[in-house]
Design an enzyme around this catalytic site. Structure first.
Site, PDB file in Angstrom:
ATOM      1  N   ASP A 191      42.845  38.429  37.432  1.00 23.04           N
ATOM      2  CA  ASP A 191      41.734  38.395  38.377  1.00 23.04           C
ATOM      3  C   ASP A 191      40.851  37.212  37.993  1.00 23.04           C
ATOM      4  O   ASP A 191      40.914  36.688  36.880  1.00 23.04           O
ATOM      5  CB  ASP A 191      40.957  39.706  38.340  1.00 23.04           C
ATOM      6  CG  ASP A 191      40.300  40.013  39.682  1.00 23.04           C
ATOM      7  OD1 ASP A 191      40.062  39.065  40.460  1.00 23.04           O
ATOM      8  OD2 ASP A 191      40.019  41.197  39.972  1.00 23.04           O
ATOM      9  N   GLU A 214      28.484  48.298  50.877  1.00 19.45           N
ATOM     10  CA  GLU A 214      29.573  48.755  50.019  1.00 19.45           C
ATOM     11  C   GLU A 214      30.605  47.629  49.952  1.00 19.45           C
ATOM     12  O   GLU A 214      31.123  47.178  50.969  1.00 19.45           O
ATOM     13  CB  GLU A 214      30.201  50.048  50.544  1.00 19.45           C
ATOM     14  CG  GLU A 214      30.571  50.037  52.006  1.00 19.45           C
ATOM     15  CD  GLU A 214      31.198  51.343  52.472  1.00 19.45           C
ATOM     16  OE1 GLU A 214      31.521  52.208  51.637  1.00 19.45           O
ATOM     17  OE2 GLU A 214      31.376  51.489  53.688  1.00 19.45           O
TER      18      GLU A 214
END
Length: 629
Positions: free
Chosen positions: A239, A444
């Site tokens: 990542d 979110e």
């Protein structure tokens, strides 16, 4: 020569600095070897993302609600067609930049174990089996379903490996503690299933640690389990920035050179970030051998050869740019959005009939909001239909509109009472009220992307914002017929709405054509057939702490309380009777008046309830069908 042999031959001609340069996602050109520059970073979570116009399909959690992996495979095929078409044109400029390549960092198959996690809507929900089936269908569609084809259409990347689902604010230094039972049965199960059944090209390592080891440099997770037990034969990518986290935040190593060596020695081949620039130093310090660097480089070039990047006979090079946002993909988008709508309650108010004789009031901050269609990791649609526009286009009568409030803000400067009063007026004038409330992707999402910086994209609780609660209470006091539409990427406490309103619909982030799809359901053109891929709880007080990665009292399998709506819940406009003849055969009878799609769910008890099969069928009114598992 095969792809592996060609890669080995090419890499053998490279110097050490050249090989190191190719292990970083922004791989530069090596002109003397006719290797063009290539940026490995591209996204395709629910459409080709961040690279201009593309078909924006419903968010992953929405598509999971369809419980239709066959349809999801068609969606992924359309996405990979668009990715190839874009790449075919971009490469004519001599190189491919970020968001232009064929290596797609999707799907996200983490388990949505806690409704507070902001990125949960990128996943296929809380169940490992559902996640595995949907993930497998998606990977196959991205990489190419065609038998006998020499090349791979695009590379799919399973992420984030592993034990990764919040809190977002802690992810760069968090150590997830997990039992072997939960590790294998919950957090790794979908990864293994997809590897066994879809042969994904890549796996992305997560930011966090698991039992003390950084995921992108874990001897156990990568060496022992992924490459060893699971037999994964592809490449691993970190990542972005995760290798630097190993020294900066996890404090396992002292510097980037040590982090880079630790990660690559344990099997992380490609670095999204800058840490691998220190590999030459790591070699000089005898922290890593050139042989390890060479093998990683060979794996990456084998992947590029398999994608046909260096050949002129790749079948997928003929996919034309005209497939991007084509009519076929738009129709597929609408179908998937329709199947993703989840009808949670209906006292008979839906579908709305004879709309030409009714006044409909559409109220709520999400009614005409574009962002809730697109979610995150999205492309840009050249045309889209908000929920308000969908209802206006589908209704033959008068449609009144009042947003009623801001999605979150209570601001006396803007005099919220005026907005609420406007909504009350519209509701009083109407025969039916459609409230469109919920969250949006700024509330979110991923740390760094969301606007709720205090929580880094996560939620503090399961309640709708106070600004919306005030509006909901005012409308409820009117005792008007109300269809409540909750638009969110995660579970919200809808207990009040279930008790006080005539119908409740969960519309996850539904894609560019979400407004049309929802209108088709509301007015009865299509019977709803979605089911919840997550449990809708009453309160976070019913759950363990967010940081606790034990599955005890989490998800439908282990939750000890009573949810507002359980995993798998979803109604249609018809009455479907299930008659299980034996454990693998069910007879369906449509006793209602509507033709409808229907998802059959098969559970086992081991001893907890456990999804072990699902099939989506279409059953006409009065028809009987047998479904075999």
């Amino acid at each position: 020569m095969n792809f592996k042999e060609r890669a080995k031959e090419l890499v053998s001609k490279m110097t050490l600095p050249e090989k190191i340069s190719q292990l970083i996602y922004e791989a530069p050109a090596i002109e003397r070897l006719n290797v063009p520059a290539y940026n490995w970073w591209n996204e395709a979570l629910h459409g080709v993302a961040r690279g201009g116009c593309a078909t924006v399909f419903p968010q992953a959690i929405s598509m999971a609600a369809s419980f239709n992996d066959v349809l999801l495979n068609e969606v992924a095929t359309a996405i990979s067609d668009e990715a190839r078409a874009k790449y075919n044109e971009y490469k004519k400029f001599g190189e491919t930049k970020i968001y232009q390549g064929l290596t797609l960092w999707s799907p996200n198959i983490n388990i949505f174990r806690d409704p507070r996690w902001g990125r949960g809507h990128e996943t296929y929900g809380e169940d490992p089996y559902l996640t595995a089936r949907m993930g497998t269908a998606f990977v196959k569609g991205l990489q190419g379903n065609d038998d006998g084809v020499k090349y791979r259409k695009t590379d799919a990347t399973l992420k984030h490996y592993a034990v990764h689902s919040g809190p977002e604010a802690l992810r760069h230094g968090f150590n997830a503690k997990v039992s072997d039972k939960d590790l294998y049965e919950t957090y790794l199960w979908a990864f293994k299933y997809c590897i066994d059944n879809a042969d994904p090209s890549a796996v992305m390592g997560a930011y966090n640690r698991v039992e003390g080891e950084a995921c992108c440099a874990s001897e156990r997770l990568l060496g022992d389990i992924l490459y060893g037990e699971f037999g994964f034969s592809g490449y691993v990518v970190s990542d972005c920035g995760a290798i630097c986290d190993i020294n900066n935040n996890h404090k396992i190593t002292k510097n980037e050179a040590e982090s880079a060596a630790l990660a690559l020695n344990n099997g992380c081949d490609l670095n999204c970030g800058s840490a691998y620039k220190w590999l030459k130093t790591a070699v000089a310090l005898d922290l890593i051998s050139e042989e390890v660097i060479t093998k990683a480089c060979e794996k990456l070039f084998e992947a590029r050869f398999r994608l046909g990047m260096f050949d002129s006979d790749c079948e997928y090079d003929n996919i034309p740019y005209e497939v991007v946002e084509c009519e076929k993909h738009r129709n597929l988008n609408i179908k998937m959005a329709e199947e993703s709508m989840v009808l949670l309650k209906n006292n008979g108010i839906l579908p709305i009939k004879d709309s030409e004789n009714k006044v409909i009031a559409v109220i709520g901050p999400n009614a005409d909001e574009k962002s809730v269609l697109l979610a995150n990791y999205n492309g840009t649609p050249s045309r889209y239909t908000t929920i308000l526009r969908g209802i206006q286009d589908a209704s033959n009568g008068r449609v009144m509109y009042a947003p009623g409030c801001h999605v979150t803000k209570e601001n006396p400067i803007h005099n919220d009472s005026i907005h609420i009063e406007e909504a009350v007026i519209a509701a009083k004038k109407a025969d039916i009220v459609i409230m469109v409330m919920g969250l949006n992707p700024t509330l979110e999402g991923e740390a760094g992307d969301a606007y709720n910086a205090d929580l880094s994209g996560d939620k503090a609780d399961l309640e709708l914002p106070k600004s919306q609660r005030n509006l909901i209470n005012k409308i409820a006091e009117l005792n008007k017929p109300v269809v409540f539409v909750n638009v969110s990427g995660s579970a919200i406490n809808l207990g009040f709405e279930d008790e006080n309103f005539d119908a409740v619909l969960q519309c996850f982030y539904p894609g560019a054509e979400g407004g049309k799809a929802l209108a088709d359901v509301i007015f009865g053109k299509t019977s709803p057939s979605g089911r919840l891929p997550v449990t809708f709880y009453k309160s976070i007080e019913d759950l363990p702490p967010f940081e606790d990665y034990s599955m005890e009292n989490r998800t439908y399998k282990f939750f000890k309380g009573t949810p507002v709506y359980p995993f798998g819940h979803g109604l249609t406009y018809s009455e479907i009777e299930e008659n299980w003849i034996d454990e693998n055969t069910v007879e369906l009878t449509n006793k209602g008046e509507y033709d409808t799609a229907y998802s059959v769910l098969k559970f086992e008890y081991i001893p907890h309830k456990n999804l072990c099969g699902f099939k989506k069928v279409f059953i006409k009114a009065g028809e009987k069908l047998k479904v075999e598992f």
